[in-house]
Design a protein around this motif. Structure first.
Motif, short mmCIF file in Angstrom:
data_model
loop_
_atom_site.label_atom_id
_atom_site.label_comp_id
_atom_site.label_asym_id
_atom_site.label_seq_id
_atom_site.Cartn_x
_atom_site.Cartn_y
_atom_site.Cartn_z
N THR A 109 28.62 44.40 3.22
CA THR A 109 29.37 44.16 4.52
C THR A 109 29.37 45.69 5.18
N LEU A 110 29.82 46.75 4.60
CA LEU A 110 29.59 47.77 5.22
C LEU A 110 28.34 48.39 5.40
N GLY A 111 27.53 48.15 4.58
CA GLY A 111 26.17 48.64 4.82
C GLY A 111 25.49 47.95 5.98
N ALA A 112 25.63 46.81 6.15
CA ALA A 112 25.29 46.21 7.29
C ALA A 112 25.84 46.70 8.63
N VAL A 113 27.01 46.93 8.64
CA VAL A 113 27.91 47.61 9.69
C VAL A 113 27.36 48.87 10.06
N ALA A 114 26.85 49.76 8.71
CA ALA A 114 26.63 51.13 9.03
C ALA A 114 25.20 51.31 9.69
N ALA A 115 24.36 50.13 9.17
CA ALA A 115 23.05 50.10 9.99
C ALA A 115 23.06 49.77 11.38
N ALA A 116 23.99 48.77 11.66
CA ALA A 116 23.98 48.30 13.05
C ALA A 116 24.83 49.17 13.86
N LEU A 117 25.81 50.22 13.38
CA LEU A 117 26.04 51.15 14.00
C LEU A 117 25.21 52.36 14.55
N ALA A 118 24.41 52.85 13.47
CA ALA A 118 23.30 53.68 13.70
C ALA A 118 22.44 53.08 14.88
N LEU A 176 36.14 53.77 15.60
CA LEU A 176 36.96 52.64 15.81
C LEU A 176 36.20 51.29 15.71
N ASP A 177 34.94 51.21 15.91
CA ASP A 177 34.08 50.00 15.89
C ASP A 177 33.90 49.31 14.52
N ILE A 178 34.00 50.29 13.80
CA ILE A 178 33.60 49.77 12.27
C ILE A 178 34.03 48.61 11.74
N GLY A 179 35.57 48.70 11.91
CA GLY A 179 36.34 47.43 11.69
C GLY A 179 35.96 46.20 12.47
N HIS A 180 35.74 46.43 13.75
CA HIS A 180 35.36 45.21 14.60
C HIS A 180 34.21 44.72 14.26
N MET A 181 33.36 45.67 13.92
CA MET A 181 31.76 45.11 13.46
C MET A 181 31.80 44.25 12.07
N ALA A 182 32.70 45.07 11.29
CA ALA A 182 32.74 44.34 10.04
C ALA A 182 33.25 42.82 10.10
N LEU A 183 34.41 42.87 10.95
CA LEU A 183 34.88 41.53 11.21
C LEU A 183 33.87 40.35 11.64
N LEU A 229 41.45 47.79 8.36
CA LEU A 229 42.63 48.53 8.37
C LEU A 229 42.27 49.94 8.23
N ALA A 230 41.74 50.50 7.21
CA ALA A 230 41.45 51.95 6.81
C ALA A 230 40.47 52.35 7.73
N PHE A 231 39.57 51.92 8.41
CA PHE A 231 38.62 52.48 9.38
C PHE A 231 39.12 52.33 10.68
N ASN A 232 40.02 51.41 11.19
CA ASN A 232 40.73 51.56 12.53
C ASN A 232 41.77 52.56 12.34
N ARG A 233 42.42 52.86 11.17
CA ARG A 233 43.27 54.00 11.37
C ARG A 233 42.75 55.27 11.58
N VAL A 260 45.17 43.86 14.28
CA VAL A 260 43.72 44.02 14.77
C VAL A 260 42.86 44.05 13.53
N SER A 261 43.55 44.02 12.38
CA SER A 261 42.51 44.34 11.12
C SER A 261 42.36 42.90 10.34
N LEU A 262 43.14 41.90 10.48
CA LEU A 262 42.93 40.58 9.66
C LEU A 262 42.07 39.82 10.24
N PRO A 263 41.08 39.31 9.63
CA PRO A 263 40.00 38.33 9.99
C PRO A 263 40.76 37.04 10.63
#
Lengths: 283, 318
Positions: free
Chosen positions: A80-89, A204-211, A260-264, B143-146
């Motif tokens: 999940t986070l690898g995909a986000v990192a690649a997309a974000l790059a 801020l977008d890491i969380g959004h993209m992970a979702l 949550l962690a990445f949003n904060r 904003v964090s919960l799917p």
């Protein structure tokens, strides 16, 4: 929030970055260590050990194929986070490139690029991502492409805005009068001003993209089983939801915690790196 | 005001045209061969002869520009072609599913506004105290919960454990609301949180503005100051954000529909994407975009109503 924020900013140290920063670092470490940290092979099927409850060998139990859930969660962080990192790059590269060209050159180039952005921004983000999966097909690489292509236009717009603003600064004017070419001006004088807000925005977008990654995979349109991915895990577990709701709970909890962690972290970074954004949007 | 709306309305057709070109080009750039997918979904063995026939049938043998113009001419007449799977016209089929999705997303939007505005104002009125902390805490979680995960948790609580609400389907009559509430709640949490947080921050910012200080100096009651001078002005960024939320809510509806067996566009589109049913994918993207654009037009008009500078400012603002 504004006053306490400025007081904290005046004091050296990590301040509000500390807690989300530590959590994000922990998640990243787990992602990088991945296989080393996992107690079992995330793909190892054991049909004699299906739906096992929590135990010392399987801290979160096993799924419908007897695979260790904790190991799959840890391996899933990587997907999940690898995909986000690649997309974000990709998003940052595209946004920075298009935004810089549009902002530095202006005129017709700017107009054409911005109309292109407008077209991408007209489609709701998730609908655009769904459409792109429809065009490209499912799978990890296509998910990354779909997420990147459905987000880049926002970044191009923002970068262009920042470039236009920074271009009017005296030091940039001085460089131009001294005869520097637009690419040189951008790299040496404008980029330093563009990067901090861009980093804050990207975090801020890491969380959004992970979702989004998890959402697409949950629908069966993203990463495909048996690859361990949090959205895939929820998708696989839903057939057993009525009898084993915990199988759905764990991966969702993992997504929620990471987001949550990445949003904060993003909030704290934005307050730190880009005070103007706080004032403008007042978040 | 009318002129402002007219200018905005006139911008919509070129935007949709741009999107239709993007969609057309991207589908052709994709890895799939429409003729091959057509034969697969029609359960015809893909021999060379059958492939050639399918290419002619689908018009794939002609230049891309001709294909696009031909498609556009028919699309303008409401003909988006036939679904490869059901062999029925795509647009009527899609429009049949649309009301359920709009009902869901609309309910979610109504909940978003009805809850986030009082919540944000409440937090702003108790800045720094427990009420403020509570609202900010909810917003951070929200904003964090799917959304699809929240949907499962809601079902686990209200259907499985308590047995209060039906776990799936769309109801009629008295059942309408009980069927709607869980999916709508699941998708609105994100927008609700963003809005509450935005209104809180915006109210705190406006609260320090000169006209508000002046209103207090004139001896207006605190309530009147908040209502007339703070709240109304603080709404402006919230209205802008609501335009974006419409997109998020539509996207959320598409995901959550599959959990609640909600008979909307979501399940139709997901199976079309899975099957690579291109005419459906194309039509779905354009219809959802049109809905999104029209909602944003409404938001723009609300925005102009709130901010007279836009309404009276003429072209440069539009």
């Amino acid at each position: 929030m504004t006053t306490s924020g400025s007081l904290r900013a005046a004091r050296p140290g990590l301040g509000p970055l500390a807690v989300p920063g530590a959590l994000a670092v922990a998640i990243l470490l787990l992602t990088l260590l991945g296989p080393l940290a996992a107690p079992h092979d995330p793909l190892a099927v054991d049909l004699t050990a299906r739906f096992e409850p929590s135990s010392l060998t399987h801290p979160l139990g096993t799924d419908h194929l007897g695979r260790d859930i904790l190991s799959r969660l840890i391996a899933g962080a990587r997907t999940t986070l690898g995909a986000v990192a690649a997309a974000l790059a990709l998003v940052v590269a595209l946004g920075l490139g298009v935004g810089a060209v549009a902002g530095m050159l202006g005129g017709r180039t700017d107009a054409v690029l911005m109309r292109l952005c407008d077209v991408f921004l007209t489609v709701p983000t998730f609908v655009l991502a769904l459409f792109l999966i429809g065009a490209f097909g499912t799978g990890l690489v296509n998910v990354i492409a779909a997420i990147a292509l459905s987000h880049w236009a926002w970044y191009a717009r923002i970068v262009r805005g920042l470039v236009l603003e920074l271009k009017t600064r005296d030091y940039v004017l001085a460089a131009r009068i001294a005869g520097a070419a637009p690419p040189t001006i951008f790299v040496e004088h404008v980029l330093t001003g563009v990067l901090p807000p861009l980093v804050a925005l990207a975090t801020l977008d890491i969380g959004h993209m992970a979702l989004h990654v998890a959402g697409l995979s949950f629908l069966g349109l993203g990463v495909q089983p048996p690859t361990p991915e949090w959205g895939v895990m929820i998708n696989e577990a839903r057939a057993f939801f009525w009898t084993r709701p915990l199988l759905v709970v764990w991966p969702g909890l993992a997504i929620a915690l990471a987001v949550l962690a990445f949003n904060r972290l993003g909030d704290a970074l934005r307050d730190r790196l880009d005070p103007t954004l706080v004032a403008e949007r007042g978040l | 005001m009318l002129r402002f709306a007219a200018v905005r309305l006139a911008l919509i057709p070129p935007m949709l045209l741009g999107v239709s070109i993007l969609v057309f080009v991207m589908l052709r750039l994709g890895q799939g061969d429409p003729a091959l997918d057509y034969l697969r979904l029609s359960q015809i063995p893909p021999t060379d002869a059958a492939l050639a026939d399918a290419r002619v049938l689908l018009g794939l043998d002609r230049p891309l520009v001709v294909q696009y113009l031909d498609w556009l001419r028919r699309a303008l007449q409401g003909d988006f072609g036939l679904s490869y799977v059901t062999r029925r016209p795509v647009l009527p089929e899609l429009l049949g599913f649309l009301p359920a999705t709009l009902e869901l997303a609309g309910t979610a939007l109504a909940i978003t506004l009805a809850v986030s505005l009082p919540l944000g104002a409440w937090a702003a009125g108790h800045r720094g105290r427990w009420q403020d902390r509570l609202v900010r805490g909810i917003a951070v979680l929200g904003v964090s919960l799917p959304n699809f995960w929240i949907a499962f948790l809601l079902v686990a609580l209200f259907s499985v454990t308590l047995g209060w609400l039906p776990p799936m389907g769309r109801g009629t009559g008295r059942g309408t609301l009980t069927h709607l509430i869980m999916p709508a709640l699941a998708i609105c949490l994100m927008s609700l949180s963003v809005n509450a947080r935005l209104l809180r921050a915006s109210m705190l910012e406006v609260g320090g503005a000169r006209h508000v200080v002046y209103a207090r100096l004139r001896g207006l009651s605190e309530g009147a100051v908040r209502r007339r001078h703070v709240f109304r002005n603080a709404l402006v960024p919230v209205v802008t954000a609501t335009g974006m939320h419409v997109g998020e809510l539509l996207g959320g509806a598409l995901v959550v529909e599959t959990i609640f067996a909600w008979p909307g566009v979501g399940r139709y589109a997901v199976s079309a994407i899975y099957n690579r049913d291109y005419p459906v994918i194309q039509c779905f993207t354009l219809v959802m975009t049109a809905v999104f654009v029209l909602c944003n037009l409404a938001v723009d008009i609300a925005y102009a109503w709130l901010d007279p500078r836009l309404r009276l400012g003429g072209e440069e603002a539009a």
